[in-house]
Design an enzyme around this catalytic site. Structure first.
Site, PDB file in Angstrom:
ATOM      1  CB  SER A 121      -1.486   6.032  -1.976  1.00 16.68           C
ATOM      2  OG  SER A 121      -0.471   5.219  -2.539  1.00 16.68           O
ATOM      3  CE  LYS A 141      -2.176   2.021  -2.070  1.00 15.47           C
ATOM      4  NZ  LYS A 141      -1.336   2.309  -3.250  1.00 15.47           N
TER       5      LYS A 141
END
Length: 210
Positions: free
Chosen positions: A125, A162
């Site tokens: 990701s 993230k």
């Protein structure tokens, strides 16, 4: 008497009014909802299914982190040569006059030893910022996270790395992936979620061969 006097019914009467009610997409699931009639006996089943579905969807976007390591605080300093010559045409000259400085990798990667630890990247990701599976990310708990920072966060008991963002309208936190394939979706943080930022990612390192 002015004809612009407000009628009391205009203030107290119910019904649909512009911009009233819950904003679209601001509910528990972060998307528009609709009313569906189901048997009363099946209501718990449907609720459990939706909870499980949301958990599975969340996990697919998290690339959850599970490996944590601490730096060796008692390690002896390492001083390695940092060459100033270009390496595109081959290995730099080992001659001392080409050494620009000596570099300690620990000092380069770590700002606060007692507040730093490493985590192993699990998925894809964050590949657009150079974080690949197996990489070691350097996390500093002493730094305050700002929008745009790469952070280690905990969401409903799962750790993830993230980019920290903020919703333009609600100002609620968002966790953004860095993967241009569209495989991963932003994680919208809602009031129902357990959410905490554990630290800021200040760097990373990897090995190509052992």
């Amino acid at each position: 008497m002015s004809n612009n006097k407000l009628n009391i019914l205009d203030i107290t009467h119910g019904g649909n009014r512009p911009n009233s009610g819950r904003k679209e997409g601001s509910g528990k699931f972060g998307e528009p909802t609709s009313v569906v009639r189901i048997p009363t006996s099946q209501e718990p089943v449907i609720k459990d299914f939706l909870v499980a579905y949301q958990h599975k969807k969340l996990l697919s976007n998290l690339d959850a982190i599970s490996e944590f390591e601490l730096p060796n605080l008692n390690a002896l300093p390492i001083s390695l040569p940092l060459y100033s010559s270009k390496v595109s045409a081959g290995f730099p000259s080992p001659a001392e006059d080409h050494v620009e400085a000596r570099l300690d990798p620990n000092e380069f990667l770590i700002d606060q030893k007692d507040a730093t630890f490493f985590v192993t990247i699990q998925g894809y990701s964050m590949i657009d910022v150079g974080l690949l599976p197996g990489d070691k990310a350097v996390i500093d708990r002493s730094k305050n996270a700002s929008v745009g920072d790469i952070v280690l966060a905990i969401v409903n008991g799962e750790f993830t790395i993230k980019i920290l963002g903020r919703h333009s309208r609600t100002k609620a936190p968002r966790l953004l992936p860095a993967n241009s394939t569209g495989t991963y979706s932003p994680i919208e943080i809602t009031e129902e979620m357990q959410f905490e930022i554990w630290g800021v990612c200040t760097g990373s390192f990897r090995r190509f061969n052992k």
